[in-house]
Enzyme design. Structure first.
Site, short mmCIF file in Angstrom:
data_model
loop_
_atom_site.label_atom_id
_atom_site.label_comp_id
_atom_site.label_asym_id
_atom_site.label_seq_id
_atom_site.Cartn_x
_atom_site.Cartn_y
_atom_site.Cartn_z
N MET A 75 0.80 -1.22 0.00
CA MET A 75 0.00 0.00 0.00
C MET A 75 0.84 1.28 0.00
O MET A 75 0.30 2.37 0.14
CB MET A 75 -0.95 0.01 1.21
CG MET A 75 -1.91 -1.15 1.22
SD MET A 75 -2.85 -1.27 -0.32
CE MET A 75 -3.37 -2.96 -0.22
N CYS A 76 2.14 1.15 -0.15
CA CYS A 76 3.01 2.34 -0.20
C CYS A 76 2.95 2.97 -1.59
O CYS A 76 2.96 2.27 -2.60
CB CYS A 76 4.45 1.96 0.12
SG CYS A 76 4.76 1.72 1.85
N HIS A 77 2.91 4.29 -1.59
CA HIS A 77 2.94 5.03 -2.85
C HIS A 77 4.38 5.13 -3.34
O HIS A 77 5.29 5.31 -2.53
CB HIS A 77 2.40 6.45 -2.65
CG HIS A 77 0.95 6.49 -2.29
ND1 HIS A 77 0.50 6.29 -1.00
CD2 HIS A 77 -0.14 6.71 -3.04
CE1 HIS A 77 -0.81 6.39 -0.98
NE2 HIS A 77 -1.24 6.63 -2.20
N MET A 114 7.80 4.55 5.95
CA MET A 114 8.03 3.17 5.49
C MET A 114 9.35 3.06 4.73
O MET A 114 10.05 2.05 4.84
CB MET A 114 6.86 2.69 4.62
CG MET A 114 5.56 2.51 5.39
SD MET A 114 5.72 1.49 6.87
CE MET A 114 6.31 -0.04 6.18
N GLU A 115 9.71 4.09 4.01
CA GLU A 115 10.98 4.08 3.28
C GLU A 115 12.16 4.06 4.26
O GLU A 115 13.14 3.33 4.06
CB GLU A 115 11.06 5.28 2.34
CG GLU A 115 10.17 5.17 1.13
CD GLU A 115 8.67 5.37 1.38
OE1 GLU A 115 7.88 5.12 0.46
OE2 GLU A 115 8.28 5.78 2.50
N ASP A 129 23.82 -10.87 5.76
CA ASP A 129 24.13 -11.65 4.57
C ASP A 129 25.63 -11.68 4.28
O ASP A 129 26.18 -12.73 3.97
CB ASP A 129 23.38 -11.10 3.36
CG ASP A 129 23.66 -11.90 2.10
OD1 ASP A 129 23.53 -13.14 2.12
OD2 ASP A 129 24.03 -11.28 1.08
#
Length: 158
Positions: A75-77, A114-115, A129
């Protein structure tokens, strides 16, 4: 169901319409961490990890993650990001913990929380990793929003 902005009238997921929102300068800062053993700490600090420069690679990963957040969080733009910075600080008081801070900026109609969170997470995951051949027991710590500014909801400081 009107109290849930990401749910439409039929109860299905929707991306929120931000077309009527005001364009403002927006910034978000998120944090994460990774606990490593002494061997990994020394490899990172001395830049002797066989896979290359761990922090530079992780920094690039965090930047790429922020830029691609809308591709992995449904749902992120997609946003035109104007700045991304990943910084590190070692805490060696009791263990070898690398604290990660991701700062993301934009001028737009929706925030970049969110970013920033995605950038901090991807940075920690990349360190894992690159170092897992040495020790798989590394622990990625809590990831959280430190602060955000801009937008209708105003500023937030943890």
């Amino acid at each position: 169901m009107s109290e849930f902005t990401h749910i439409n009238q039929q109860g299905h997921a929707q991306m929120v319409d931000v077309s009527e929102k005001t364009i403002t300068k927006r910034t978000a800062v998120a944090a994460s961490s990774i606990r490593v053993n002494e061997t990994i700490y020394n490899q990172i600090v001395d830049n002797t990890n066989k896979k290359g420069n761990v922090l530079n690679t992780a920094q690039i990963s965090g930047i790429m993650a922020a830029k691609n957040t809308s591709q992995i969080i449904p749902m992120c733009h997609p946003l035109p990001l104007t700045g991304i910075d990943i910084s590190y600080e070692w805490d060696t008081e009791q263990d070898y913990v690398l604290n990660i801070q991701a700062t993301v900026k934009t001028t737009g109609k929706t925030g970049v929380e969110m970013e920033a969170l995605t950038a901090a997470s991807a940075t920690a995951l990349t360190i894992y990793d690159m170092c897992k051949a040495v020790d798989k027991g590394m622990v990625i710590g809590e990831t959280y929003l430190l602060q955000k500014s801009g937008g209708k909801s105003g500023d937030y400081q943890r």
